[in-house]
Design a protein around this motif. Structure first.
Motif, PDB file in Angstrom:
ATOM      1  N   LEU A   1       0.817  -1.217   0.000  1.00  0.00           N
ATOM      2  CA  LEU A   1       0.000   0.000   0.000  1.00  0.00           C
ATOM      3  C   LEU A   1       0.849   1.265   0.000  1.00  0.00           C
ATOM      4  O   LEU A   1       0.348   2.344  -0.314  1.00  0.00           O
ATOM      5  CB  LEU A   1      -0.974  -0.002   1.186  1.00  0.00           C
ATOM      6  CG  LEU A   1      -2.073  -1.060   1.123  1.00  0.00           C
ATOM      7  CD1 LEU A   1      -2.954  -0.987   2.360  1.00  0.00           C
ATOM      8  CD2 LEU A   1      -2.902  -0.926  -0.144  1.00  0.00           C
TER       9      LEU A   1
ATOM     10  N   GLN B   1      -2.593   2.546  -3.922  1.00  0.00           N
ATOM     11  CA  GLN B   1      -3.811   1.959  -3.350  1.00  0.00           C
ATOM     12  C   GLN B   1      -4.061   0.638  -4.059  1.00  0.00           C
ATOM     13  O   GLN B   1      -3.688   0.458  -5.211  1.00  0.00           O
ATOM     14  CB  GLN B   1      -4.991   2.898  -3.499  1.00  0.00           C
ATOM     15  CG  GLN B   1      -5.594   2.940  -4.883  1.00  0.00           C
ATOM     16  CD  GLN B   1      -6.779   3.890  -4.953  1.00  0.00           C
ATOM     17  OE1 GLN B   1      -6.907   4.798  -4.147  1.00  0.00           O
ATOM     18  NE2 GLN B   1      -7.640   3.691  -5.928  1.00  0.00           N
TER      19      GLN B   1
ATOM     20  N   LEU C   1      -7.919  -7.113   6.880  1.00  0.00           N
ATOM     21  CA  LEU C   1      -8.017  -5.760   6.319  1.00  0.00           C
ATOM     22  C   LEU C   1      -8.990  -4.916   7.138  1.00  0.00           C
ATOM     23  O   LEU C   1      -8.746  -3.720   7.360  1.00  0.00           O
ATOM     24  CB  LEU C   1      -8.439  -5.826   4.849  1.00  0.00           C
ATOM     25  CG  LEU C   1      -7.377  -6.367   3.898  1.00  0.00           C
ATOM     26  CD1 LEU C   1      -7.983  -6.672   2.534  1.00  0.00           C
ATOM     27  CD2 LEU C   1      -6.200  -5.417   3.775  1.00  0.00           C
ATOM     28  N   THR C   2     -10.063  -5.519   7.617  1.00  0.00           N
ATOM     29  CA  THR C   2     -11.007  -4.800   8.474  1.00  0.00           C
ATOM     30  C   THR C   2     -10.330  -4.379   9.773  1.00  0.00           C
ATOM     31  O   THR C   2     -10.484  -3.247  10.230  1.00  0.00           O
ATOM     32  CB  THR C   2     -12.244  -5.678   8.772  1.00  0.00           C
ATOM     33  OG1 THR C   2     -12.911  -5.956   7.544  1.00  0.00           O
ATOM     34  CG2 THR C   2     -13.200  -4.991   9.727  1.00  0.00           C
TER      35      THR C   2
ATOM     36  N   ALA D   1      -8.066  -1.514   9.183  1.00  0.00           N
ATOM     37  CA  ALA D   1      -8.858  -0.287   9.015  1.00  0.00           C
ATOM     38  C   ALA D   1      -9.353   0.216  10.366  1.00  0.00           C
ATOM     39  O   ALA D   1      -9.260   1.417  10.660  1.00  0.00           O
ATOM     40  CB  ALA D   1     -10.024  -0.536   8.067  1.00  0.00           C
TER      41      ALA D   1
ATOM     42  N   VAL E   1      -5.060   1.493   7.828  1.00  0.00           N
ATOM     43  CA  VAL E   1      -5.415   1.646   6.419  1.00  0.00           C
ATOM     44  C   VAL E   1      -6.748   2.384   6.320  1.00  0.00           C
ATOM     45  O   VAL E   1      -7.564   2.363   7.234  1.00  0.00           O
ATOM     46  CB  VAL E   1      -5.515   0.294   5.659  1.00  0.00           C
ATOM     47  CG1 VAL E   1      -4.196  -0.450   5.678  1.00  0.00           C
ATOM     48  CG2 VAL E   1      -6.637  -0.570   6.184  1.00  0.00           C
TER      49      VAL E   1
ATOM     50  N   ARG F   1     -10.115   2.505   3.935  1.00  0.00           N
ATOM     51  CA  ARG F   1     -10.778   1.689   2.917  1.00  0.00           C
ATOM     52  C   ARG F   1     -12.014   2.417   2.412  1.00  0.00           C
ATOM     53  O   ARG F   1     -12.666   3.157   3.148  1.00  0.00           O
ATOM     54  CB  ARG F   1     -11.140   0.318   3.454  1.00  0.00           C
ATOM     55  CG  ARG F   1     -12.147   0.344   4.562  1.00  0.00           C
ATOM     56  CD  ARG F   1     -12.428  -1.033   5.071  1.00  0.00           C
ATOM     57  NE  ARG F   1     -13.292  -0.903   6.242  1.00  0.00           N
ATOM     58  CZ  ARG F   1     -13.875  -1.882   6.846  1.00  0.00           C
ATOM     59  NH1 ARG F   1     -13.692  -3.111   6.410  1.00  0.00           N
ATOM     60  NH2 ARG F   1     -14.634  -1.688   7.883  1.00  0.00           N
TER      61      ARG F   1
ATOM     62  N   ARG G   1     -13.725  -2.739  -3.208  1.00  0.00           N
ATOM     63  CA  ARG G   1     -13.198  -2.019  -2.052  1.00  0.00           C
ATOM     64  C   ARG G   1     -11.688  -1.867  -2.224  1.00  0.00           C
ATOM     65  O   ARG G   1     -10.984  -2.824  -2.507  1.00  0.00           O
ATOM     66  CB  ARG G   1     -13.491  -2.804  -0.773  1.00  0.00           C
ATOM     67  CG  ARG G   1     -13.137  -2.029   0.475  1.00  0.00           C
ATOM     68  CD  ARG G   1     -13.473  -2.785   1.719  1.00  0.00           C
ATOM     69  NE  ARG G   1     -14.890  -3.101   1.748  1.00  0.00           N
ATOM     70  CZ  ARG G   1     -15.471  -3.778   2.715  1.00  0.00           C
ATOM     71  NH1 ARG G   1     -14.755  -4.220   3.727  1.00  0.00           N
ATOM     72  NH2 ARG G   1     -16.749  -4.046   2.672  1.00  0.00           N
ATOM     73  N   TYR G   2     -11.225  -0.648  -2.054  1.00  0.00           N
ATOM     74  CA  TYR G   2      -9.786  -0.429  -2.162  1.00  0.00           C
ATOM     75  C   TYR G   2      -9.246   0.091  -0.838  1.00  0.00           C
ATOM     76  O   TYR G   2      -9.987   0.561   0.017  1.00  0.00           O
ATOM     77  CB  TYR G   2      -9.435   0.509  -3.319  1.00  0.00           C
ATOM     78  CG  TYR G   2      -9.934   1.922  -3.178  1.00  0.00           C
ATOM     79  CD1 TYR G   2      -9.172   2.889  -2.525  1.00  0.00           C
ATOM     80  CD2 TYR G   2     -11.161   2.314  -3.707  1.00  0.00           C
ATOM     81  CE1 TYR G   2      -9.629   4.200  -2.400  1.00  0.00           C
ATOM     82  CE2 TYR G   2     -11.620   3.605  -3.586  1.00  0.00           C
ATOM     83  CZ  TYR G   2     -10.851   4.543  -2.926  1.00  0.00           C
ATOM     84  OH  TYR G   2     -11.304   5.820  -2.788  1.00  0.00           O
ATOM     85  N   TYR G   3      -7.925  -0.021  -0.703  1.00  0.00           N
ATOM     86  CA  TYR G   3      -7.252   0.309   0.550  1.00  0.00           C
ATOM     87  C   TYR G   3      -6.074   1.233   0.277  1.00  0.00           C
ATOM     88  O   TYR G   3      -5.402   1.113  -0.738  1.00  0.00           O
ATOM     89  CB  TYR G   3      -6.754  -0.973   1.226  1.00  0.00           C
ATOM     90  CG  TYR G   3      -7.878  -1.904   1.585  1.00  0.00           C
ATOM     91  CD1 TYR G   3      -8.467  -1.860   2.836  1.00  0.00           C
ATOM     92  CD2 TYR G   3      -8.374  -2.819   0.656  1.00  0.00           C
ATOM     93  CE1 TYR G   3      -9.522  -2.697   3.155  1.00  0.00           C
ATOM     94  CE2 TYR G   3      -9.423  -3.664   0.973  1.00  0.00           C
ATOM     95  CZ  TYR G   3      -9.990  -3.596   2.223  1.00  0.00           C
ATOM     96  OH  TYR G   3     -11.033  -4.426   2.528  1.00  0.00           O
ATOM     97  N   LYS G   4      -5.842   2.128   1.239  1.00  0.00           N
ATOM     98  CA  LYS G   4      -4.682   3.019   1.224  1.00  0.00           C
ATOM     99  C   LYS G   4      -4.055   2.982   2.612  1.00  0.00           C
ATOM    100  O   LYS G   4      -4.759   2.852   3.614  1.00  0.00           O
ATOM    101  CB  LYS G   4      -5.100   4.467   0.941  1.00  0.00           C
ATOM    102  CG  LYS G   4      -5.643   4.735  -0.424  1.00  0.00           C
ATOM    103  CD  LYS G   4      -5.997   6.217  -0.526  1.00  0.00           C
ATOM    104  CE  LYS G   4      -6.611   6.548  -1.864  1.00  0.00           C
ATOM    105  NZ  LYS G   4      -6.908   7.982  -1.977  1.00  0.00           N
TER     106      LYS G   4
END
Length: 134
Positions: free
Chosen positions: A32, A36, A69-70, A73, A78, A80, A90-93
């Protein structure tokens, strides 16, 4: 050998030295930093970074990765978001807090991995004494 000559603190037990979630976190947060990414992209990257071992081989599946990932976040590591109305886009940064967490993992994990490898190498050598049984 004296009793407890080599005591291991509970937090340093083999199961806690290097957790799968930490390995996944390092890969996700490292990737990341480049750009993203979508969740399914991250799964493919993890497989690639682990030398072709599937995420299932290391105890990770889509559900686990999604949960991880949750958690990242929720911890603020991150950001999302969804792209459009499709819940699968759904994307992540990475966040600034995620960068700090990544740096912490990078500082701590190499020493822990060396210890785990040393333990497993010693155990494999010990198992070799039973080669005649195979």
């Amino acid at each position: 050998m004296a009793r407890n000559e080599y005591p291991i603190a509970k937090e340093e037990s083999l199961g806690n030295l290097v957790k799968v979630q930490q390995i996944i976190d390092v890969i996700v947060l490292a990737e990341l930093q480049q750009a993203q990414r979508y969740g399914n992209e991250l799964e493919q990257i993890i497989i690639q970074r682990l030398g072709g071992f599937t995420t299932r081989t290391v105890g990770v599946n889509n559900g686990y990765l999604s949960t991880r990932l949750t958690k990242l976040a929720e911890a603020g590591h991150v950001f999302r978001a969804w792209e459009g109305d499709n819940r699968y886009n759904r994307y992540y940064k990475i966040t600034d807090q995620g960068l700090l967490y990544f740096e912490q993992l990078i500082r701590e994990l190499p020493e822990r991995i060396d210890l785990v490898l040393s333990i497993y190498t010693g155990f494999k050598k010990y198992l070799g004494t039973f080669d005649h049984l195979r």
